[in-house]
Design a protein around this motif. Structure first.
Motif, PDB file in Angstrom:
ATOM      1  N   TYR A 150       6.531  10.621  11.895  1.00  7.47           N
ATOM      2  CA  TYR A 150       6.016  10.174  10.599  1.00  7.47           C
ATOM      3  C   TYR A 150       5.101   8.983  10.813  1.00  7.47           C
ATOM      4  N   ILE A 151       3.865   9.074  10.292  1.00  4.85           N
ATOM      5  CA  ILE A 151       2.856   8.020  10.394  1.00  4.85           C
ATOM      6  C   ILE A 151       2.426   7.637   8.988  1.00  4.85           C
ATOM      7  N   TRP A 152       2.430   6.337   8.698  1.00  2.00           N
ATOM      8  CA  TRP A 152       2.013   5.923   7.353  1.00  2.00           C
ATOM      9  C   TRP A 152       1.305   4.572   7.416  1.00  2.00           C
ATOM     10  N   GLY A 153       0.446   4.343   6.430  1.00  5.45           N
ATOM     11  CA  GLY A 153      -0.283   3.087   6.334  1.00  5.45           C
ATOM     12  C   GLY A 153       0.423   2.137   5.383  1.00  5.45           C
ATOM     13  N   THR A 154       0.613   0.912   5.807  1.00  3.27           N
ATOM     14  CA  THR A 154       1.356  -0.039   4.982  1.00  3.27           C
ATOM     15  C   THR A 154       0.589  -0.451   3.724  1.00  3.27           C
ATOM     16  N   ALA A 155      -0.725  -0.187   3.688  1.00  3.98           N
ATOM     17  CA  ALA A 155      -1.524  -0.515   2.506  1.00  3.98           C
ATOM     18  C   ALA A 155      -1.728   0.689   1.592  1.00  3.98           C
ATOM     19  N   ASP A 156      -1.040   1.783   1.863  1.00 10.23           N
ATOM     20  CA  ASP A 156      -1.154   2.984   1.051  1.00 10.23           C
ATOM     21  C   ASP A 156      -0.327   2.818  -0.223  1.00 10.23           C
ATOM     22  N   GLY A 157      -0.954   3.007  -1.382  1.00 16.85           N
ATOM     23  CA  GLY A 157      -0.228   2.883  -2.638  1.00 16.85           C
ATOM     24  C   GLY A 157       0.951   3.821  -2.730  1.00 16.85           C
ATOM     25  N   LEU A 158       0.800   5.044  -2.218  1.00 18.28           N
ATOM     26  CA  LEU A 158       1.925   5.980  -2.224  1.00 18.28           C
ATOM     27  C   LEU A 158       3.027   5.487  -1.306  1.00 18.28           C
ATOM     28  N   GLY A 159       2.641   4.955  -0.148  1.00 18.34           N
ATOM     29  CA  GLY A 159       3.635   4.437   0.781  1.00 18.34           C
ATOM     30  C   GLY A 159       4.468   3.334   0.163  1.00 18.34           C
ATOM     31  N   LYS A 160       3.814   2.461  -0.590  1.00 17.16           N
ATOM     32  CA  LYS A 160       4.543   1.373  -1.238  1.00 17.16           C
ATOM     33  C   LYS A 160       5.533   1.914  -2.264  1.00 17.16           C
ATOM     34  N   LEU A 161       5.167   3.036  -2.918  1.00 12.33           N
ATOM     35  CA  LEU A 161       6.068   3.640  -3.896  1.00 12.33           C
ATOM     36  C   LEU A 161       7.250   4.308  -3.195  1.00 12.33           C
ATOM     37  N   PHE A 162       6.963   5.033  -2.113  1.00 12.65           N
ATOM     38  CA  PHE A 162       8.019   5.711  -1.372  1.00 12.65           C
ATOM     39  C   PHE A 162       8.906   4.733  -0.612  1.00 12.65           C
ATOM     40  N   HIS A 163       8.300   3.638  -0.137  1.00  8.58           N
ATOM     41  CA  HIS A 163       9.006   2.719   0.752  1.00  8.58           C
ATOM     42  C   HIS A 163       8.966   1.294   0.199  1.00  8.58           C
ATOM     43  N   PRO A 164       9.861   0.940  -0.718  1.00 10.61           N
ATOM     44  CA  PRO A 164       9.907  -0.456  -1.178  1.00 10.61           C
ATOM     45  C   PRO A 164      10.062  -1.429  -0.014  1.00 10.61           C
ATOM     46  N   SER A 165      10.754  -0.983   1.036  1.00 12.59           N
ATOM     47  CA  SER A 165      10.801  -1.731   2.294  1.00 12.59           C
ATOM     48  C   SER A 165      10.439  -0.756   3.411  1.00 12.59           C
ATOM     49  N   PRO A 166       9.762  -1.221   4.460  1.00 11.11           N
ATOM     50  CA  PRO A 166       9.298  -0.309   5.517  1.00 11.11           C
ATOM     51  C   PRO A 166      10.447   0.495   6.109  1.00 11.11           C
ATOM     52  N   PRO A 167      10.306   1.828   6.171  1.00  9.70           N
ATOM     53  CA  PRO A 167      11.390   2.660   6.694  1.00  9.70           C
ATOM     54  C   PRO A 167      11.459   2.608   8.213  1.00  9.70           C
ATOM     55  N   THR A 168      12.637   2.706   8.735  1.00 13.40           N
ATOM     56  CA  THR A 168      12.846   2.818  10.171  1.00 13.40           C
ATOM     57  C   THR A 168      13.217   4.263  10.503  1.00 13.40           C
ATOM     58  N   ARG A 169      13.212   4.566  11.790  1.00 14.77           N
ATOM     59  CA  ARG A 169      13.645   5.902  12.213  1.00 14.77           C
ATOM     60  C   ARG A 169      15.077   6.162  11.749  1.00 14.77           C
ATOM     61  N   GLU A 170      15.917   5.163  11.829  1.00 17.28           N
ATOM     62  CA  GLU A 170      17.315   5.324  11.418  1.00 17.28           C
ATOM     63  C   GLU A 170      17.428   5.626   9.923  1.00 17.28           C
ATOM     64  N   ASP A 171      16.514   5.069   9.134  1.00 18.38           N
ATOM     65  CA  ASP A 171      16.529   5.329   7.693  1.00 18.38           C
ATOM     66  C   ASP A 171      16.238   6.792   7.384  1.00 18.38           C
ATOM     67  N   LEU A 172      15.324   7.407   8.149  1.00 23.43           N
ATOM     68  CA  LEU A 172      14.853   8.748   7.838  1.00 23.43           C
ATOM     69  C   LEU A 172      15.569   9.850   8.615  1.00 23.43           C
ATOM     70  N   LEU A 173      16.330   9.488   9.632  1.00 28.25           N
ATOM     71  CA  LEU A 173      17.028  10.494  10.436  1.00 28.25           C
ATOM     72  C   LEU A 173      17.952  11.401   9.625  1.00 28.25           C
ATOM     73  N   PRO A 174      18.647  10.898   8.597  1.00 25.02           N
ATOM     74  CA  PRO A 174      19.512  11.806   7.830  1.00 25.02           C
ATOM     75  C   PRO A 174      18.769  12.974   7.184  1.00 25.02           C
ATOM     76  N   LEU A 175      17.453  12.840   6.948  1.00 28.86           N
ATOM     77  CA  LEU A 175      16.659  13.905   6.350  1.00 28.86           C
ATOM     78  C   LEU A 175      15.964  14.775   7.391  1.00 28.86           C
ATOM     79  N   ALA A 176      15.736  14.207   8.555  1.00 34.58           N
ATOM     80  CA  ALA A 176      15.015  14.918   9.622  1.00 34.58           C
ATOM     81  C   ALA A 176      15.674  14.550  10.954  1.00 34.58           C
ATOM     82  N   PRO A 177      16.776  15.223  11.308  1.00 35.57           N
ATOM     83  CA  PRO A 177      17.529  14.846  12.507  1.00 35.57           C
ATOM     84  C   PRO A 177      16.729  14.881  13.801  1.00 35.57           C
TER      85      PRO A 177
END
Length: 339
Positions: free
Chosen positions: A271-298
């Motif tokens: 997963y690659i995302w830009g920290t200045a992306d408006g959608l990214g800010k909506l999806f990620h109130p705080s920057p996601p880590t690999r550990e945060d997203l692993l439950p959805l994509a093992p």
């Protein structure tokens, strides 16, 4: 190869990696595809408002690294099939297109790379056809498995039904607000990028910071003028209604995928995302880590956050995206040859 060549003119007379332009038949419909290089296949999926040309920098890098880069104009865009009915833009239809492109080019399986709506469709391809799609790279859109509520109903429950930008884009006649392309394309590229100051950039829930405000520049300094010109010309020819049908078809995707509720992406992913992306800010109130997203994509390998980059990482940070993509590809056990 079943595809019909449109043009195979090298970029330069001595170019060892010419871009090949093909027209292929997919389930009885015609699709425009560009490809470059030889080796294990990497299938690129673009979003809105875009065409296959958005991937040219990554395609060359992938080709030079020993892979076969393939990018179609997605359904509703460019010179590809563009049915009128919004119900024909569900992920099941789009994944059918992607499988059909692989079939037309005699490709058994591919790594799929997607941006924006292309990322969403690429993720559904991983769920629907794990036999054909062995790994995925998502730009800008994190994976969400099919849940109890559709994306649109979840946003309504959050009180965003009147504020979230996409609801306006789904209305009949919404395409008119995007015309002419010579004004809307520069605006969308600029305001969704990391170029504006943080308090001026696009905000998906603030209409005063919408994407169609007049752009202060014709071509952002991170964009190839030829790419911008091509995109404008493409939407001048096709209009925007086909592209907007990807938003309108999202509810059909939810309705048709009830059998896949809760299914995760098990294959390797990045997963690659830009920290200045408006959608990214909506999806990620705080920057996601690999550990945060692993439950959805093992099978998630890494999360790459690109600082000061907005919604167009394949352009704003083209070299970094290409480098991370090739690193990911080299970490996979990919067969050599046509598969």
């Amino acid at each position: 190869m079943h595809g019909t060549p449109v043009s195979a003119t090298p970029t330069t007379p001595a170019d060892p990696f010419p871009v090949r332009r093909l027209r292929v038949e997919v389930n009885g419909a015609s699709f425009h595809v560009i490809e470059q290089g030889e080796g294990p296949a990497v299938l690129f999926c673009h979003g809105f408002p875009d065409t296959a040309e958005t991937w040219l920098r990554q395609m060359r890098a992938v080709a030079e690294a020993g892979y076969r880069a393939i990018a179609p104009d997605m359904r509703g865009f460019g010179r590809s099939y563009a049915p009128a009915g919004a119900e024909l833009y569900s992920a099941l239809h789009i994944v059918g297109d992607l499988v059909g492109v692989l079939d037309a080019l005699d490709v058994c399986s591919a790594v799929v790379v997607g941006h924006d709506w292309g990322a969403d469709h690429a993720q559904r391809a991983m769920v629907l056809r794990p036999d054909r799609f062995r790994a995925v790279v998502s730009l800008g859109i994190p994976f969400q498995p099919r849940g109890e509520l559709s994306t649109w109903d979840a946003l309504r429950e959050q009180g965003l039904g009147e504020r979230y930008y996409a609801f306006g884009m789904m209305k009949p006649g919404a395409h008119v607000s995007f015309q002419p392309a010579e004004k809307s394309i520069p605006s969308i590229l600029y305001w969704l990028s990391g170029s504006p100051s943080p308090d001026r950039g696009w905000d998906p829930v603030d209409s005063s910071r919408n994407m169609l405000r007049p752009s202060p520049v014709t071509v952002p300094d991170w964009a190839d003028p030829a790419y911008v010109h091509h995109t404008i010309r493409s939407f001048d020819e096709t209009g925007f209604d086909g592209g907007l049908n990807h938003y309108r078809g999202a509810q059909a995707t939810f309705d048709l995928m009830s059998a896949f509720k809760g299914v995760l992406i098990q294959q390797p992913s990045l997963y690659i995302w830009g920290t200045a992306d408006g959608l990214g800010k909506l999806f990620h109130p705080s920057p996601p880590t690999r550990e945060d997203l692993l439950p959805l994509a093992p099978g998630l390998v890494d999360v790459i956050a690109l600082e000061k980059v907005g919604h167009w990482p394949q352009h704003e940070a083209a070299d970094r995206v290409s480098s991370e993509l090739i690193k990911f590809l080299r970490g996979l056990d990919l067969p050599q040859g046509p598969a």
